[in-house]
Design a protein around this motif. Structure first.
Motif, PDB file in Angstrom:
ATOM      1  N   THR A 834       3.149  -7.470   2.245  1.00 44.05           N
ATOM      2  CA  THR A 834       1.941  -7.706   3.039  1.00 44.05           C
ATOM      3  C   THR A 834       2.263  -7.709   4.525  1.00 44.05           C
ATOM      4  OG1 THR A 834       0.995  -9.036   1.261  1.00 44.05           O
ATOM      5  CG2 THR A 834       0.030  -9.302   3.440  1.00 44.05           C
ATOM      6  N   ILE A 835       3.359  -8.359   4.878  1.00 43.30           N
ATOM      7  CA  ILE A 835       3.750  -8.438   6.295  1.00 43.30           C
ATOM      8  C   ILE A 835       4.083  -7.049   6.826  1.00 43.30           C
ATOM      9  CG2 ILE A 835       5.553  -9.270   7.857  1.00 43.30           C
ATOM     10  CD1 ILE A 835       5.648 -11.819   6.137  1.00 43.30           C
ATOM     11  N   THR A 836       4.874  -6.290   6.080  1.00 47.18           N
ATOM     12  CA  THR A 836       5.289  -4.973   6.571  1.00 47.18           C
ATOM     13  C   THR A 836       4.114  -3.997   6.611  1.00 47.18           C
ATOM     14  OG1 THR A 836       5.985  -4.398   4.315  1.00 47.18           O
ATOM     15  CG2 THR A 836       7.679  -5.247   5.806  1.00 47.18           C
ATOM     16  N   SER A 837       3.252  -4.046   5.591  1.00 45.02           N
ATOM     17  CA  SER A 837       2.134  -3.093   5.552  1.00 45.02           C
ATOM     18  C   SER A 837       1.028  -3.468   6.527  1.00 45.02           C
ATOM     19  CB  SER A 837       1.567  -2.996   4.132  1.00 45.02           C
ATOM     20  OG  SER A 837       1.047  -4.239   3.729  1.00 45.02           O
ATOM     21  N   SER A 838       1.016  -4.733   7.001  1.00 46.93           N
ATOM     22  CA  SER A 838       0.009  -5.147   7.985  1.00 46.93           C
ATOM     23  C   SER A 838       0.448  -4.820   9.414  1.00 46.93           C
ATOM     24  CB  SER A 838      -0.241  -6.660   7.873  1.00 46.93           C
ATOM     25  OG  SER A 838      -0.785  -6.972   6.615  1.00 46.93           O
ATOM     26  N   GLN A 872      10.468  -4.253  -8.736  1.00 45.14           N
ATOM     27  CA  GLN A 872      11.263  -3.156  -8.166  1.00 45.14           C
ATOM     28  C   GLN A 872      10.370  -2.187  -7.384  1.00 45.14           C
ATOM     29  OE1 GLN A 872      13.206  -2.282 -12.101  1.00 45.14           O
ATOM     30  NE2 GLN A 872      15.017  -1.979 -10.825  1.00 45.14           N
ATOM     31  N   LYS A 873       9.210  -1.878  -7.952  1.00 47.40           N
ATOM     32  CA  LYS A 873       8.284  -0.968  -7.265  1.00 47.40           C
ATOM     33  C   LYS A 873       7.899  -1.542  -5.902  1.00 47.40           C
ATOM     34  CE  LYS A 873       3.920  -0.835  -8.387  1.00 47.40           C
ATOM     35  NZ  LYS A 873       2.633  -0.624  -9.084  1.00 47.40           N
ATOM     36  N   ILE A 877       8.553  -0.004  -2.057  1.00 47.56           N
ATOM     37  CA  ILE A 877       7.460   0.167  -1.090  1.00 47.56           C
ATOM     38  C   ILE A 877       7.846  -0.490   0.235  1.00 47.56           C
ATOM     39  CG2 ILE A 877       5.084  -0.515  -0.564  1.00 47.56           C
ATOM     40  CD1 ILE A 877       4.485  -0.283  -3.583  1.00 47.56           C
ATOM     41  N   ILE A 878       8.450  -1.690   0.152  1.00 45.23           N
ATOM     42  CA  ILE A 878       8.884  -2.405   1.373  1.00 45.23           C
ATOM     43  C   ILE A 878       9.956  -1.594   2.098  1.00 45.23           C
ATOM     44  CG2 ILE A 878      10.075  -4.458   2.232  1.00 45.23           C
ATOM     45  CD1 ILE A 878       8.855  -5.961  -0.218  1.00 45.23           C
ATOM     46  N   LEU A 879      10.964  -1.119   1.352  1.00 36.35           N
ATOM     47  CA  LEU A 879      12.075  -0.367   1.974  1.00 36.35           C
ATOM     48  C   LEU A 879      11.545   0.891   2.653  1.00 36.35           C
ATOM     49  CD1 LEU A 879      14.766  -0.749  -0.835  1.00 36.35           C
ATOM     50  CD2 LEU A 879      14.753  -1.864   1.405  1.00 36.35           C
ATOM     51  N   SER A 880      10.596   1.580   1.995  1.00 40.30           N
ATOM     52  CA  SER A 880      10.013   2.787   2.589  1.00 40.30           C
ATOM     53  C   SER A 880       9.298   2.445   3.892  1.00 40.30           C
ATOM     54  CB  SER A 880       9.043   3.409   1.587  1.00 40.30           C
ATOM     55  OG  SER A 880       8.472   4.579   2.117  1.00 40.30           O
ATOM     56  N   LYS A 881       8.567   1.335   3.901  1.00 44.49           N
ATOM     57  CA  LYS A 881       7.831   0.924   5.103  1.00 44.49           C
ATOM     58  C   LYS A 881       8.794   0.528   6.223  1.00 44.49           C
ATOM     59  CE  LYS A 881       3.965   0.220   7.218  1.00 44.49           C
ATOM     60  NZ  LYS A 881       3.026   1.341   7.480  1.00 44.49           N
ATOM     61  N   LEU A 882       9.868  -0.164   5.873  1.00 47.02           N
ATOM     62  CA  LEU A 882      10.851  -0.573   6.884  1.00 47.02           C
ATOM     63  C   LEU A 882      11.549   0.645   7.478  1.00 47.02           C
ATOM     64  CD1 LEU A 882      12.395  -3.756   5.218  1.00 47.02           C
ATOM     65  CD2 LEU A 882      10.852  -3.666   7.190  1.00 47.02           C
ATOM     66  N   VAL A 883      11.826   1.635   6.626  1.00 45.40           N
ATOM     67  CA  VAL A 883      12.427   2.876   7.138  1.00 45.40           C
ATOM     68  C   VAL A 883      11.459   3.537   8.113  1.00 45.40           C
ATOM     69  CG1 VAL A 883      13.161   5.204   6.505  1.00 45.40           C
ATOM     70  CG2 VAL A 883      13.902   3.248   5.128  1.00 45.40           C
ATOM     71  N   GLU A 884      10.165   3.536   7.761  1.00 49.02           N
ATOM     72  CA  GLU A 884       9.158   4.116   8.649  1.00 49.02           C
ATOM     73  C   GLU A 884       9.103   3.363   9.982  1.00 49.02           C
ATOM     74  OE1 GLU A 884       4.312   4.928   8.801  1.00 49.02           O
ATOM     75  OE2 GLU A 884       5.211   3.972   7.044  1.00 49.02           O
ATOM     76  N   LEU A 927      10.032   4.622 -10.028  1.00 56.12           N
ATOM     77  CA  LEU A 927      10.820   5.796  -9.655  1.00 56.12           C
ATOM     78  C   LEU A 927      10.085   6.630  -8.602  1.00 56.12           C
ATOM     79  CD1 LEU A 927      13.378   7.469 -10.149  1.00 56.12           C
ATOM     80  CD2 LEU A 927      12.147   8.700 -11.943  1.00 56.12           C
ATOM     81  N   SER A 928       8.757   6.716  -8.715  1.00 49.41           N
ATOM     82  CA  SER A 928       7.958   7.451  -7.716  1.00 49.41           C
ATOM     83  C   SER A 928       8.131   6.829  -6.329  1.00 49.41           C
ATOM     84  CB  SER A 928       6.482   7.455  -8.107  1.00 49.41           C
ATOM     85  OG  SER A 928       6.278   8.173  -9.289  1.00 49.41           O
ATOM     86  N   GLU A 929       8.083   5.486  -6.263  1.00 49.57           N
ATOM     87  CA  GLU A 929       8.260   4.805  -4.973  1.00 49.57           C
ATOM     88  C   GLU A 929       9.685   4.987  -4.455  1.00 49.57           C
ATOM     89  OE1 GLU A 929       5.899   3.734  -3.220  1.00 49.57           O
ATOM     90  OE2 GLU A 929       4.338   3.816  -4.768  1.00 49.57           O
ATOM     91  N   CYS A 930      10.636   5.026  -5.374  1.00 49.89           N
ATOM     92  CA  CYS A 930      12.042   5.270  -5.012  1.00 49.89           C
ATOM     93  C   CYS A 930      12.168   6.656  -4.365  1.00 49.89           C
ATOM     94  CB  CYS A 930      12.885   5.170  -6.284  1.00 49.89           C
ATOM     95  SG  CYS A 930      14.603   5.565  -6.056  1.00 49.89           S
ATOM     96  N   ALA A 931      11.511   7.659  -5.000  1.00 52.80           N
ATOM     97  CA  ALA A 931      11.545   9.018  -4.455  1.00 52.80           C
ATOM     98  C   ALA A 931      10.884   9.081  -3.084  1.00 52.80           C
ATOM     99  CB  ALA A 931      10.852   9.974  -5.431  1.00 52.80           C
ATOM    100  N   LEU A 932       9.756   8.353  -2.921  1.00 50.84           N
ATOM    101  CA  LEU A 932       9.062   8.343  -1.628  1.00 50.84           C
ATOM    102  C   LEU A 932       9.910   7.678  -0.547  1.00 50.84           C
ATOM    103  CD1 LEU A 932       5.424   7.477  -2.778  1.00 50.84           C
ATOM    104  CD2 LEU A 932       6.284   9.686  -1.982  1.00 50.84           C
TER     105      LEU A 932
END
Length: 992
Positions: A834-838, A872-873, A877-884, A927-932
């Motif tokens: 929530t924090i990262t996506s906000s 895990q999913k 999602i958090i890791l992808s957002k932090l990378v962004e 796995l989809s979120e991992c790929a993203l």
């Protein structure tokens, strides 16, 4: 045989003494041990076989014991027995049966039943292989000896239970075996069995009615799967019908005929069979229901008639669909000639008899519903059924309204069946139903002062039931079809102006108020009746009725009435509030005086008061004053009781005080249901009133005793205030957080998390922590600018509280604790998401390097180490957002290094785990979120990332150069779907 080498003296006589139910505990224990020994022994069971064959023991419990041992061998060890041992079992059973033929007295029923079970088990095991002449051997041995026939019939029922009974779950192998057994029986023995039944039914009708009844039960059980022509013939049916005239047999004969009628067959043949049965039954006088006094028989007979009627309906349906007009017409004629009998049974005084015919009645009405026009006879039938239903809806004088037991519960269920008929009648002919109900209603209400409570109650009940029988969109019964609306309006006008609300019986009082609220939209059409009805709610007829049951129900109904009609009550608001003032008082704990309403009932009264104040036409200042006068007594009492609770030492008294405090909070919370949003609260000038309530209630969060119930109440109130007051709540959140996180357990944390998640999602700012996190998330999502400073302040204390709970040791087998931790872990990851996506990355970034690293490692750990695909999913999602957010050239210092050292490995190591099940839907989403996440790394790091995979990381996993090249090429394609599909195939290959 082996048995001959074992002397019967080997039976442990001391152990056998323990078989008697009255034996001492030590003997019973010894008998149980001995039983287990004999069951598990390879050949000791043969001692029991010899005892049964030779009739050595006279004690019933020992005989039963021997059969149990034998049963165990057949059920669990039959395949391992030698041919000689299997032969010994067959011989034992036949010798025992032969002994029964010579006994002057039969064995006790429990022994005969157990023997029949053992016979049936042996039959199931050996009929297809070693004992194909099982039935012929039995029949030739028993002949017409009553003791032998009894065992034979019991055995047939036991075989039915083993082979046919659909209520018993069988394995696929057992189903196949049972099918072969039934096929074999049909080919080889069924005609002989049927002949034996015919002989038994004829031979024992007078001398042994109990055996005849057993035989009828057998015929009824077997008729479902054997050739019906063997039973449904003149010879057999005439015998069955003759037994319908024998008092001791007729109930079982009814059941048997019911099973015959229920047998699936060609619709034309079924019609003929039912008609022939009915003709004989009618000729024998069975259709003269009024002359029959035996209600037990009539209950069976009504079930038979129901079966015949439903069979005719089914035949008509099939023939009509098949286009056989002539045969369908014949089936319909046969069906309609049964309606007079149906009506006699439906209107019978005994509800069991009536209930048994409801299915036929319902199906007949369903047939009529399909006709565009009814004949005069059909209209008469419909009217007669209506009258019967109306009569049967009426309470008996014996109905105990004060202490409803099983009989009353059965009548309530029966009434539900009658309601189904009424609904179906409405579908067949709504005009007839409306006219019939109107006639009954008006005739009764005109003389309500002298009518019995049963008549008055059912008249109002019928009006009430029209609301569902003649449905209207959103209860709009008083607009549209003039005929319907006019009739209903007339009846409602009569109801509310007749003075009937003062009838002195609880059932009538309840029905009056239920109906008034069911048709509350009537008062929008004729509002002049509102004052009188309002007064009936408020005085001795409603909220102050002598019956607690009436008061309780009226409290709820009054709230519904006011919600619908509040616009028409403006001139009565303060009068109503004045009249219900005493019902709004917080009942002090243990004051010794029973309150008029329970605390649950009071919730509706507080909600009603809130609706009246908020939706009234008074100026904001007046609304504020009214709301304050409503809530101030609660807050004043709350402060006094909280002070008492803090000093109270006696636990029972503490619980009573905590309950009272929780009720006060609950009542205040319920008044806020009147508000739709913040604007309404502000428009009414009530913001300050509810802020004062919050200020009063929050200290209860840190009360050292009875913490659970108080926290739950205050937390619920805080949830309501977030909706009603929005950002006005924010100043209270830090204090609430501090109170709720102090000395909290996992459960406390779980319950705190939703509160903070609500605040976070709503203001952009599990169980205590688990439910606190969603509250923070709620605030964060909606009010991030306002809540960011607060969230930065509360973030690490909250996270550390979560870590502390998750690290506590727990018992290996404590599933509840493990589940609590799993749910808390999920809530934690959702909180970070929530924090990262906000877009509030500063909340995390400003926690200091050590704390940021600590949190990041928990995300990596959640993505890889815990076999929970939902968590895990979220982590990916958090890791992808932090990378962004931080993975570009101007991102957080040191984060690119974290990507290569930890995030990239996580994307490959997690799917390679044995617990990562690629056949599971949730795992595939992970796995989809991992790929993203990998896709996002490529977007932020570009060729540098591809080079790292090619030259360093993938070679370290022993991935071949060709596959490495494939992975990198797919990563560089723009379509993320291609990458997702490829990664799934990649890891499927890697796991082979």
């Amino acid at each position: 045989m082996a048995c001959q080498s074992v002397s019967i003296i080997n039976m442990d006589e001391q152990a056998l003494l323990g078989l008697n139910p009255n034996a001492d505990a030590c003997y019973r224990q010894k008998a149980m041990v001995y039983f287990e020994q004999l069951k598990e022994s390879q050949d000791a069971w043969e001692v029991c076989a010899e005892a049964l064959a030779k009739g050595i023991y006279s004690d019933d419990h020992v005989k039963f014991f021997c059969f149990q041992v034998l049963e165990h061998q057949i059920k669990y060890r039959h395949g391992g027995l030698s041919p000689a041992q299997q032969q010994l079992i067959r011989e034992t059973l036949m010798k025992w049966l032969q002994g029964q033929l010579m006994n002057s007295q039969p064995e006790k029923p429990f022994i005969r039943n157990k023997a029949a079970q053992v016979f049936a088990l042996t039959f199931v095991m050996e009929y297809l292989t070693h004992w194909p002449k099982f039935f012929f051997d039995l029949l030739s041995l028993v002949g017409l000896n009553p003791h032998g026939v009894d065992v034979y019939l019991r055995t047939l029922m036991a075989i039915d239970a083993e082979v046919v009974d659909r209520d018993i779950l069988h394995s696929p192998e057992e189903v196949r075996r049972n099918t072969l057994i039934k096929d074999g029986m049909r080919e080889q023995v069924i005609p002989s069995l049927v002949e034996s039944w015919y002989q038994i039914l004829g031979a024992y009708q007078q001398s042994h009615p109990e055996i005849t009844c057993q035989c009828l039960e057998v015929v009824g059980a077997y008729v479902s799967w054997i050739d019906l022509n063997l039973i449904a013939n003149d010879r057999f049916v005439n015998l069955l019908l003759s037994q319908m005239s024998v008092e001791d047999l007729r109930e079982e004969a009814c059941d048997c005929l019911f099973e015959i009628v229920n047998k699936g067959m060609d619709p034309t043949d079924k019609t003929k069979l039912v008609e022939s049965l009915c003709q004989v039954l009618q000729s024998a006088g069975f259709f003269n229901v009024d002359q029959e006094e035996d209600v037990d028989f009539l209950a069976k007979f009504s079930r038979l008639v129901n079966g015949m009627g439903q069979s005719l309906v089914l035949s008509w349906t099939k023939l009509a669909k098949g286009g056989d007009v002539k045969a369908a017409a014949e089936a319909l004629r046969a069906l309609e000639t049964k309606v007079p009998l149906l009506l006699q049974l439906l209107v019978h005084d005994d509800d069991d008899i009536s209930a048994n015919i409801v299915g036929f009645c319902y199906d007949y009405l369903n047939v009529l519903k399909q006709f565009p026009l009814l004949t005069d006879q059909q209209k008469t039938h419909v009217e007669d059924i209506m009258l019967a239903v109306m009569k049967k809806l009426t309470y008996d004088e014996e109905y105990n309204f004060d202490n409803e037991g099983e009989d009353e519960a059965m009548f309530v269920e029966y009434r539900k069946q009658l309601k189904m008929l009424l609904d179906r009648l409405a579908q067949v002919s709504p005009d007839l139903l409306l006219e019939a109900v109107g006639r009954v209603f008006n005739n009764t209400i005109q003389r309500w002062q002298t009518a019995s409570f049963m008549e008055v109650e059912v008249a109002i009940r019928l009006l009430y039931m029209l609301g569902e029988a003649l449905p209207a969109s959103h209860g709009a019964h008083f607009s549209g079809d003039t005929a319907k609306t006019s009739a209903l309006q007339d009846m409602m006008r009569t109801l509310v102006s007749s003075g009937l609300s003062g009838y002195q019986h609880t059932s009538v009082s309840l029905e009056f108020f239920e109906t008034v609220v069911r048709y509350d939209k009537f008062f929008l059409v004729e509002p002049q009746h509102i004052p009188n009805v309002l007064m009936s709610f408020l005085d001795h007829r409603g909220l102050r009725h002598s019956s607690p049951k009436v008061r309780s129900r009226v409290a709820y109904l009054f709230s519904r009435f006011v919600k619908t009609l509040h616009k028409h009550m403006n001139s009565f608001i303060e009068d109503i509030l004045s009249r219900i003032q005493d019902l709004l008082e917080l009942a002090p704990p243990e004051n010794g005086f029973p309150a008029l309403l329970t605390s649950d009932d009071q919730l509706f009264i507080f909600e009603t008061a809130g609706v009246l104040i908020v939706h009234g036409e008074s100026p904001a200042e007046r609304k504020q004053a009214l709301m304050r006068s409503l809530l101030t007594p609660l807050t004043d009492a709350f402060r006094l009781l909280l002070a008492k609770l803090a000093s109270e030492r006696e636990e029972e008294r503490q619980a009573a005080l905590a309950d009272c405090l929780s009720h006060a909070v609950g009542f205040a919370s319920r008044t806020s249901k009147a508000f739709s949003n913040k604007q309404t609260v502000k428009q009414c000038g009530c913001t300050e009133v509810y802020r004062d309530c919050l200020q009063t209630f929050l200290p209860a969060l840190s009360c050292p005793v009875q913490r659970g119930s108080l926290r739950s109440a205050v937390r619920s109130f805080l949830h309501r205030m977030i909706i009603c007051l929005e950002e006005e709540v924010l100043p209270f959140v830090p204090a609430a957080s501090e109170h709720m996180l102090k000395d909290c357990e996992a459960k406390d944390l779980q319950e705190f998390i939703p509160l903070i998640s609500q605040i976070t999602a709503k203001f952009k700012v599990t169980r205590d922590l688990q439910e606190f996190i969603p509250l923070i998330s709620q605030i964060t999502a909606k009010f991030k600018d306002q809540v960011s400073p607060f969230l930065q302040q509360v973030f690490m204390p909250l996270v550390l509280a979560i870590f502390e709970v998750l690290c506590r040791p727990a018992e290996d087998n404590d599933q509840a604790a493990a589940l609590e931790k799993q749910m808390l872990r999920r809530s934690y990851f959702t909180f970070i998401q929530t924090i990262t996506s906000s877009g509030m990355n500063e909340v995390l970034a400003n926690q200091g390097v050590e704390n940021v690293e600590r949190v990041l490692f928990t995300i990596i750990q959640g993505a890889v180490d815990f076999p929970d695909p939902i968590a895990q999913k979220t982590c990916f999602i958090i890791l992808s957002k932090l990378v962004e957010l931080w993975g570009g050239k101007d991102g957080m210092a040191g984060f690119p290094d974290f990507i290569y050292k930890h995030i990239v490995p996580a994307c490959f190591l997690a799917p390679l785990k044995p617990s990562f099940d690629l056949t599971d839907a949730q795992t595939v989403l992970t796995l989809s979120e991992c790929a993203l996440t990998l896709k996002m790394i490529h977007l932020r790091r570009g060729p540098e990332f591809i080079q790292y995979l090619q030259q360093e990381y993938l070679p370290s996993l022993q991935v071949s150069p060709d596959i490495t090249q494939e992975v990198c090429q797919v990563l560089q394609q723009p379509d993320a779907k291609v990458l997702k599909n490829y990664m799934k195939a990649f890891f499927q290959r890697a796991k082979l």
